[in-house]
Design a protein around this motif. Structure first.
Motif, mmCIF file in Angstrom:
data_model
loop_
_atom_site.group_PDB
_atom_site.id
_atom_site.type_symbol
_atom_site.label_atom_id
_atom_site.label_comp_id
_atom_site.label_asym_id
_atom_site.label_seq_id
_atom_site.Cartn_x
_atom_site.Cartn_y
_atom_site.Cartn_z
ATOM 1 N N ARG A 50 -134.862 -1.320 20.807
ATOM 2 C CA ARG A 50 -133.545 -0.742 20.562
ATOM 3 C C ARG A 50 -132.604 -1.760 19.920
ATOM 4 O O ARG A 50 -131.737 -1.399 19.122
ATOM 5 N N TYR A 91 -124.583 -2.314 18.496
ATOM 6 C CA TYR A 91 -125.416 -2.432 17.299
ATOM 7 C C TYR A 91 -126.797 -2.995 17.636
ATOM 8 O O TYR A 91 -126.999 -3.591 18.694
ATOM 9 N N GLU A 101 -119.076 6.015 26.634
ATOM 10 C CA GLU A 101 -119.191 5.844 25.190
ATOM 11 C C GLU A 101 -118.318 4.680 24.758
ATOM 12 O O GLU A 101 -117.129 4.616 25.088
ATOM 13 N N THR A 128 -121.200 4.603 20.652
ATOM 14 C CA THR A 128 -122.529 4.542 21.268
ATOM 15 C C THR A 128 -122.447 5.108 22.682
ATOM 16 O O THR A 128 -121.648 4.630 23.492
ATOM 17 N N ILE A 166 -128.132 4.821 23.943
ATOM 18 C CA ILE A 166 -128.901 3.736 24.560
ATOM 19 C C ILE A 166 -128.923 3.963 26.068
ATOM 20 O O ILE A 166 -127.971 4.527 26.644
ATOM 21 N N GLY A 212 -119.201 0.378 18.303
ATOM 22 C CA GLY A 212 -120.212 0.724 19.288
ATOM 23 C C GLY A 212 -121.166 -0.435 19.503
ATOM 24 O O GLY A 212 -120.832 -1.585 19.214
ATOM 25 N N LYS A 235 -125.481 0.724 13.973
ATOM 26 C CA LYS A 235 -124.936 1.211 15.244
ATOM 27 C C LYS A 235 -125.959 2.101 15.927
ATOM 28 O O LYS A 235 -126.599 2.938 15.295
ATOM 29 N N ILE A 236 -126.124 1.911 17.224
ATOM 30 C CA ILE A 236 -127.068 2.685 18.016
ATOM 31 C C ILE A 236 -126.354 3.923 18.560
ATOM 32 O O ILE A 236 -125.363 3.798 19.284
ATOM 33 N N PRO A 237 -126.825 5.140 18.253
ATOM 34 C CA PRO A 237 -126.136 6.354 18.742
ATOM 35 C C PRO A 237 -126.191 6.515 20.258
ATOM 36 O O PRO A 237 -125.193 6.841 20.890
#
Length: 271
Positions: A115, A41, A89, A100, A57, A39, A53-55
């Motif tokens: 972020r 980061y 995603e 992400t 954004i 994903g 990892k950013i869930p």
């Protein structure tokens, strides 16, 4: 492949734009793009070991990160997704881990100040010194750059003494030679003291987050972190959700690490 209202694309270079376009055409609920990473980061995990990892954004944040050195998604595909409202995603094709989700901004997103942090290497800077400070000269300079189809990034102009200005801008180092040749022709005859100075060996570090809109002190935090690490800032550029600085390429990896640490991205909530 299309399963129900989800569309899945296994990424092969530039196919992410095609994926978004197809998802928009068939009005898919979400477009899953499978790549070789889990994903998006908070920073490049190869440079920042504790990057996370950013869930989720927003499109705007993803676009800023993509245009600032993050290679996960192409800028054009993010713009297209934003225009047509296609959530997508980014997932890893080698496992079933959640990726992400890139989607429209929501109210709670602004609670996260930064972020992510990105690094754009192989940058160069051109400075036009002693340019007569008269209407039309800046247009003459950048018209020449545009006619040569050169993409530039940060621009800074300072008014000097005795009616002379100083303009600096950044671009990719591969375009440095051509840009200098174009500018030497463009400024010929403008003034006897005009000088074109070219420098490479620099990099751009950017901190991105829609939380900047509602939180103060972001720039101060970033600049203090760099200063405490002994990293000099050459140029600064800001937008509503991004602060970018130019640093020496010898300091680039340390710079992204200290900025990542300063905003506690290794432990702060990401949603």
């Amino acid at each position: 492949c299309l399963v129900g209202s989800e569309m899945c694309i296994r990424d092969r270079g530039g196919s992410d734009l095609t994926a978004i376009a197809l998802a928009a055409a068939i009005k898919a609920d979400v477009c899953q793009i499978y790549t070789d990473v889990d994903g998006v980061y908070t920073a490049d995990p190869r440079l920042v070991p504790d990057a996370r990892k950013i869930p989720v954004i927003s499109y705007e944040e993803m676009l800023e990160m993509a245009s600032s050195g993050s290679k996960v998604m192409q800028s054009r595909s993010v713009e297209f997704a934003n225009k047509y409202g296609v959530p997508f995603e980014v997932r890893n094709s080698m496992n079933q881990n959640p990726g992400t989700l890139v989607t429209r901004e929501t109210m709670n997103m602004e609670s996260v100040v930064i972020r992510g942090v990105s690094l754009e290497k192989d940058q160069a800077k051109i400075t036009i010194a002693a340019l007569p400070d008269r209407p039309g000269n800046a247009a003459r300079v950048f018209s020449a750059i545009g006619s040569a189809h050169l993409n530039i990034d940060m621009i800074v102009q300072n008014t000097g003494r005795d009616g002379e200005a100083r303009i600096s801008f950044t671009l990719h180092k591969n375009d440095l030679k051509k840009a200098r040749e174009v500018l030497e022709e463009a400024v010929r005859g403008i003034g006897e003291r005009v000088e074109i100075l070219a420098t490479d060996g620099i990099a751009k570090v950017s901190a991105v987050g829609i939380g900047m809109r509602s939180h103060s002190g972001v720039a101060a935090t970033m600049f203090k972190a760099l200063g405490d690490a002994g990293i000099n800032i050459d140029m600064i550029s800001t937008s509503e959700i991004k602060i970018a600085v130019i640093v020496d390429e010898k300091s680039q990896e340390n710079a992204i690490r200290v900025v990542h640490q300063a905003f506690r991205l290794h432990e702060a909530p990401l949603v």
